[in-house]
Scaffold this motif. Structure first.
Motif, mmCIF file in Angstrom:
data_model
loop_
_atom_site.group_PDB
_atom_site.id
_atom_site.type_symbol
_atom_site.label_atom_id
_atom_site.label_comp_id
_atom_site.label_asym_id
_atom_site.label_seq_id
_atom_site.Cartn_x
_atom_site.Cartn_y
_atom_site.Cartn_z
ATOM 1 N N VAL A 4 0.862 -1.256 -0.030
ATOM 2 C CA VAL A 4 0.063 0.031 -0.013
ATOM 3 C C VAL A 4 1.054 1.371 -0.033
ATOM 4 O O VAL A 4 0.479 2.278 -0.644
ATOM 5 N N SER A 5 2.051 1.358 0.710
ATOM 6 C CA SER A 5 2.924 2.534 0.724
ATOM 7 C C SER A 5 3.452 2.763 -0.434
ATOM 8 O O SER A 5 3.490 4.081 -1.031
ATOM 9 N N GLY A 6 3.872 1.693 -1.387
ATOM 10 C CA GLY A 6 4.054 2.006 -2.711
ATOM 11 C C GLY A 6 3.091 2.450 -3.443
ATOM 12 O O GLY A 6 3.410 3.319 -4.500
ATOM 13 N N HIS A 7 1.996 2.034 -3.479
ATOM 14 C CA HIS A 7 0.848 2.567 -4.370
ATOM 15 C C HIS A 7 0.746 3.875 -3.973
ATOM 16 O O HIS A 7 0.567 4.778 -4.815
ATOM 17 N N LEU A 8 0.653 4.191 -2.647
ATOM 18 C CA LEU A 8 0.283 5.618 -2.472
ATOM 19 C C LEU A 8 1.614 6.617 -2.826
ATOM 20 O O LEU A 8 1.242 7.781 -3.309
ATOM 21 N N ALA A 9 2.773 6.024 -2.699
ATOM 22 C CA ALA A 9 3.868 6.673 -3.512
ATOM 23 C C ALA A 9 3.567 7.094 -4.868
ATOM 24 O O ALA A 9 3.985 8.021 -5.249
ATOM 25 N N MET A 10 3.395 6.189 -5.446
ATOM 26 C CA MET A 10 3.389 6.339 -7.097
ATOM 27 C C MET A 10 2.179 7.239 -7.435
ATOM 28 O O MET A 10 2.158 7.986 -8.293
ATOM 29 N N ALA A 11 0.979 7.288 -6.577
ATOM 30 C CA ALA A 11 -0.079 8.135 -6.776
ATOM 31 C C ALA A 11 0.504 9.592 -6.666
ATOM 32 O O ALA A 11 -0.028 10.507 -7.003
ATOM 33 N N LEU A 12 1.281 9.786 -5.471
ATOM 34 C CA LEU A 12 1.772 11.046 -5.179
ATOM 35 C C LEU A 12 2.683 11.571 -6.366
ATOM 36 O O LEU A 12 2.534 12.569 -6.745
ATOM 37 N N ALA A 34 -5.903 12.027 -5.278
ATOM 38 C CA ALA A 34 -5.144 10.747 -5.793
ATOM 39 C C ALA A 34 -4.868 9.582 -4.977
ATOM 40 O O ALA A 34 -4.828 8.295 -5.269
ATOM 41 N N LEU A 35 -4.467 10.109 -3.565
ATOM 42 C CA LEU A 35 -4.010 9.181 -2.701
ATOM 43 C C LEU A 35 -5.333 8.162 -2.325
ATOM 44 O O LEU A 35 -5.476 7.070 -2.203
ATOM 45 N N VAL A 36 -6.420 8.905 -2.279
ATOM 46 C CA VAL A 36 -7.771 8.336 -1.876
ATOM 47 C C VAL A 36 -8.179 7.268 -3.010
ATOM 48 O O VAL A 36 -8.631 6.127 -2.751
ATOM 49 N N THR A 37 -7.934 7.720 -4.207
ATOM 50 C CA THR A 37 -8.307 6.686 -5.470
ATOM 51 C C THR A 37 -7.152 5.688 -5.784
ATOM 52 O O THR A 37 -7.313 4.811 -6.652
ATOM 53 N N GLU A 98 -18.185 21.702 -14.891
ATOM 54 C CA GLU A 98 -17.197 21.521 -15.970
ATOM 55 C C GLU A 98 -15.738 21.347 -14.981
ATOM 56 O O GLU A 98 -15.023 20.315 -15.093
ATOM 57 N N THR A 99 -15.494 21.975 -14.280
ATOM 58 C CA THR A 99 -14.126 22.231 -13.497
ATOM 59 C C THR A 99 -14.181 21.061 -12.587
ATOM 60 O O THR A 99 -13.015 20.335 -12.231
ATOM 61 N N VAL A 100 -15.223 20.968 -11.753
ATOM 62 C CA VAL A 100 -15.221 19.769 -10.829
ATOM 63 C C VAL A 100 -15.170 18.357 -11.544
ATOM 64 O O VAL A 100 -14.508 17.730 -10.965
ATOM 65 N N PHE A 101 -15.825 18.316 -12.489
ATOM 66 C CA PHE A 101 -15.741 17.115 -13.740
ATOM 67 C C PHE A 101 -14.257 16.834 -13.870
ATOM 68 O O PHE A 101 -14.060 15.800 -13.679
ATOM 69 N N VAL A 102 -13.588 17.766 -14.462
ATOM 70 C CA VAL A 102 -12.237 17.579 -14.897
ATOM 71 C C VAL A 102 -11.518 17.114 -13.610
ATOM 72 O O VAL A 102 -10.270 16.187 -13.757
ATOM 73 N N PHE A 103 -11.373 17.967 -12.540
ATOM 74 C CA PHE A 103 -10.576 17.749 -11.449
ATOM 75 C C PHE A 103 -10.826 16.242 -10.795
ATOM 76 O O PHE A 103 -9.919 15.386 -10.402
ATOM 77 N N ALA A 104 -12.153 15.919 -10.574
ATOM 78 C CA ALA A 104 -12.399 14.523 -10.038
ATOM 79 C C ALA A 104 -12.076 13.276 -10.967
ATOM 80 O O ALA A 104 -11.438 12.446 -10.632
ATOM 81 N N THR A 105 -12.462 13.653 -12.519
ATOM 82 C CA THR A 105 -12.132 12.478 -13.402
ATOM 83 C C THR A 105 -10.622 12.416 -13.306
ATOM 84 O O THR A 105 -10.064 11.481 -13.473
ATOM 85 N N SER A 106 -9.859 13.691 -13.572
ATOM 86 C CA SER A 106 -8.361 13.582 -13.415
ATOM 87 C C SER A 106 -7.729 12.730 -12.146
ATOM 88 O O SER A 106 -6.707 12.060 -12.281
ATOM 89 N N GLY A 107 -8.371 13.252 -10.835
ATOM 90 C CA GLY A 107 -7.987 12.600 -9.833
ATOM 91 C C GLY A 107 -8.126 10.929 -9.847
ATOM 92 O O GLY A 107 -7.273 10.337 -9.463
ATOM 93 N N PHE A 108 -9.361 10.408 -10.202
ATOM 94 C CA PHE A 108 -9.785 8.864 -10.207
ATOM 95 C C PHE A 108 -8.530 8.547 -11.214
ATOM 96 O O PHE A 108 -8.139 7.389 -11.140
ATOM 97 N N LEU A 109 -8.592 9.152 -12.574
ATOM 98 C CA LEU A 109 -7.461 8.656 -13.407
ATOM 99 C C LEU A 109 -5.906 8.404 -12.822
ATOM 100 O O LEU A 109 -5.323 7.465 -12.930
#
Length: 197
Positions: A4-12, A34-37, A98-109
Motif C-alpha cells: 500500500v505504501s508503494g501505491h500511495l507513493a506512486m499516486a503522489l 489521488a491518494l484516496v483513489t 465542468e471544472t469539478v468534473f475535470v478535477f475529479a475525473t483526473s484524480g480518479f485517473l
C-alpha cells in the motif's frame, strides 16, 4: 504489486503535475484525492467474493479505470459543485460543474493509473501479471523491477514522493492559466490584500 505504501507513493508521483495546473490548495487537494483513489483497481479483492472475477483482472485495466473515472467525475460534478462554491476555504463562487468534473475525473485517473503502473513494476513476484490494455491487447504484461515487500522500494519511493511535493509546495508556483483554475484569489497574495484594506 507493491504494498500500500508503494501505491500511495506512486499516486503522489503521478499527481505532481497538479502543481502546474492549480495553486497550493488545489494541488494539495488533488494529491489527496489521488491518494484516496490509488487503491481503486483493488476493488476486485472485494468484488471477487460475489462475482466471478480474479485479482489483477478487469479492474486492473485502463478501460476500467477510465470508465470509473468518468462516472466518478460526473457524480462529483453533479453532487459537489454547489458545495464547493459555498465553501469559504475555496475562495470561489464561480467553480463550474465542468471544472469539478475535470478535477475529479483526473484524480480518479491519476490514482487508478498509478496503481496499474506500480503493479506492472512488481506483479509477477506474488500475483498474476496484468493485462492493462485489454480488450485491445489481451496478453499479460510485466516490467518486474520491484519486489513486493521491499522496504527500500516502498518506503524509499514514498519518501521521494513526499520530498517532491514538499519542494513543489515550497516553490513559488506559477500555474498555467486554464479555465479549470479553482479559487478567485492567489493563495500567496490573499493575506497581503487583506492588509491593504
Amino acid at each position: 504489486m507493491v504494498d500500500v505504501s508503494g501505491h500511495l507513493a506512486m499516486a503522489l508521483l503521478f499527481a505532481a503535475p497538479a502543481w502546474i495546473i492549480w495553486k497550493r490548495r488545489g494541488a494539495l487537494a488533488f494529491a489527496g484525492f489521488a491518494l484516496v483513489t490509488a487503491m481503486l483497481p483493488d476493488v476486485d479483492l472485494v468484488l471477487k467474493t460475489f462475482l466471478p472475477i480474479r485479482h489483477h483482472g478487469i479492474t486492473h485495466t485502463i478501460l476500467f479505470v477510465a470508465v470509473m473515472s468518468v462516472l466518478g467525475g460526473a457524480i462529483a460534478a453533479h453532487m459537489l459543485t454547489e458545495r464547493f462554491n459555498a465553501n469559504r476555504l475555496i475562495h470561489s463562487e464561480t467553480i463550474t460543474e465542468e471544472t469539478v468534473f475535470v478535477f475529479a475525473t483526473s484524480g480518479f485517473l491519476t490514482g487508478g493509473l498509478s496503481h496499474i503502473f506500480a503493479d506492472l513494476l512488481s506483479a509477477p513476484d506474488v500475483a498474476q501479471p496484468l493485462e492493462p490494455l485489454w480488450p485491445l491487447y489481451d496478453k499479460p504484461m510485466a516490467i518486474d523491477v520491484i519486489y513486493y515487500d521491499s522496504p527500500l522500494w516502498n518506503f524509499g519511493l514514498l519518501a521521494v514522493a513526499l520530498a517532491v511535493h514538499f519542494v513543489l509546495f515550497r516553490h513559488e508556483s506559477y500555474p498555467l492559466e486554464t479555465r479549470y483554475r479553482i479559487g478567485d484569489r492567489d493563495d500567496e497574495t490573499a493575506p497581503a490584500a487583506a492588509d491593504v484594506d
